[in-house]
Motif scaffolding. Structure first.
Motif, PDB file in Angstrom:
ATOM      1  N   HIS A  48       0.839  -1.202   0.000  1.00 15.27           N
ATOM      2  CA  HIS A  48       0.000   0.000   0.000  1.00 15.27           C
ATOM      3  C   HIS A  48       0.874   1.252   0.000  1.00 15.27           C
ATOM      4  O   HIS A  48       0.599   2.220  -0.726  1.00 15.27           O
ATOM      5  CB  HIS A  48      -0.903  -0.018   1.242  1.00 15.27           C
ATOM      6  CG  HIS A  48      -1.889   1.101   1.304  1.00 15.27           C
ATOM      7  ND1 HIS A  48      -1.541   2.378   1.718  1.00 15.27           N
ATOM      8  CD2 HIS A  48      -3.207   1.152   1.010  1.00 15.27           C
ATOM      9  CE1 HIS A  48      -2.604   3.153   1.671  1.00 15.27           C
ATOM     10  NE2 HIS A  48      -3.638   2.443   1.260  1.00 15.27           N
ATOM     11  N   GLU A 106      -8.662   7.511   4.669  1.00 16.19           N
ATOM     12  CA  GLU A 106      -9.187   6.227   4.210  1.00 16.19           C
ATOM     13  C   GLU A 106     -10.004   5.528   5.284  1.00 16.19           C
ATOM     14  O   GLU A 106     -10.607   4.496   5.031  1.00 16.19           O
ATOM     15  CB  GLU A 106      -8.040   5.314   3.769  1.00 16.19           C
ATOM     16  CG  GLU A 106      -7.397   5.726   2.461  1.00 16.19           C
ATOM     17  CD  GLU A 106      -6.431   4.670   1.945  1.00 16.19           C
ATOM     18  OE1 GLU A 106      -5.938   3.855   2.755  1.00 16.19           O
ATOM     19  OE2 GLU A 106      -6.192   4.631   0.720  1.00 16.19           O
ATOM     20  N   HIS A 141      -3.288  10.605   4.805  1.00 14.10           N
ATOM     21  CA  HIS A 141      -4.001   9.860   3.765  1.00 14.10           C
ATOM     22  C   HIS A 141      -4.654   8.607   4.351  1.00 14.10           C
ATOM     23  O   HIS A 141      -5.804   8.282   4.018  1.00 14.10           O
ATOM     24  CB  HIS A 141      -3.017   9.480   2.651  1.00 14.10           C
ATOM     25  CG  HIS A 141      -3.572   8.519   1.652  1.00 14.10           C
ATOM     26  ND1 HIS A 141      -4.521   8.875   0.720  1.00 14.10           N
ATOM     27  CD2 HIS A 141      -3.303   7.192   1.454  1.00 14.10           C
ATOM     28  CE1 HIS A 141      -4.818   7.820  -0.025  1.00 14.10           C
ATOM     29  NE2 HIS A 141      -4.098   6.799   0.401  1.00 14.10           N
TER      30      HIS A 141
END
Length: 215
Positions: free
Chosen positions: A32, A62, A58
């Motif tokens: 990821h 998510e 980030h």
């Protein structure tokens, strides 16, 4: 998979001897991360604290929980530490992060009443597999084995005369745990009556030394 990740996973598997589920988690986190670097046109060896904070922001967007965030950070910190030791980098940027002070909530253990109710429910079943399931649960409940340790239990790990198990736990470290008399009785019954029946199935691996088999 890029070479930076491949060499790291190879190290975790063959030198650190991480369990399969731990290795899979580290691979997911690192994959990821590398995918995110690509979207930002960042290079692995030039990432600094501002980029890391941007990445963590980030992850929050998510919807990752704090435990998942901490696991991500631990995975990537180990990844960079490995490449520092290999001489590929001079600095581990994740080492500059301040330690998380978030509260870690431990799972609530099942009460004795709950566990006894579960065991009694299995005792009342008509299935031939209830002996296996009772023995498996007693190994976890009374002897304190992890799920992975029960799954990896082999006949050579059982010392019936002294009534204990030699368990291969995290990091392939061996530990000795006591075997309750009732558990040993269930295990003897399972090994003599149920396990041979499971080995007669067409898909069975007749050469396996694992104690607990499925259908």
């Amino acid at each position: 998979m890029n070479q930076l990740l491949a060499s790291y996973l190879d190290y975790l598997l063959h030198e650190r001897k991480y369990a399969a589920h731990t290795l899979a988690a580290y691979q997911r986190d690192s994959t990821h991360y590398f995918a995110f670097l690509k979207t930002q046109s960042w290079k692995f060896d030039t990432v600094g604290l501002p980029e890391i904070r941007h990445y963590l922001s980030h992850l929050r967007q998510e919807g990752l929980s704090m435990p998942s965030m901490r696991r991500h950070v631990a995975s990537l910190k180990h990844l960079y530490a490995f490449h520092v030791r290999q001489g590929h980098l001079k600095l581990n940027p994740f080492s500059m992060l301040a330690p998380s002070k978030g509260h870690i909530r431990l799972p609530d253990p099942a009460s004795e009443t709950t566990m006894e109710a579960i065991l009694e429910h299995i005792r009342q079943r008509e299935s031939r597999m209830k002996i296996r399931d009772l023995c498996l649960l007693e190994c976890m409940y009374y002897s304190g084995l992890r799920v992975s340790e029960v799954a990896g239990l082999t006949s050579l790990m059982i010392d019936r005369s002294r009534r204990f198990l030699r368990v291969l736990g995290k990091g392939s470290k061996e530990r000795i745990v006591p075997l309750r008399p009732s558990t040993q009785g269930l295990m003897d019954q399972y090994v003599k009556q149920i396990r041979p029946q499971l080995l007669q199935q067409k898909t069975a691996d007749t050469n396996t030394s694992h104690v607990f088999l499925n259908q």
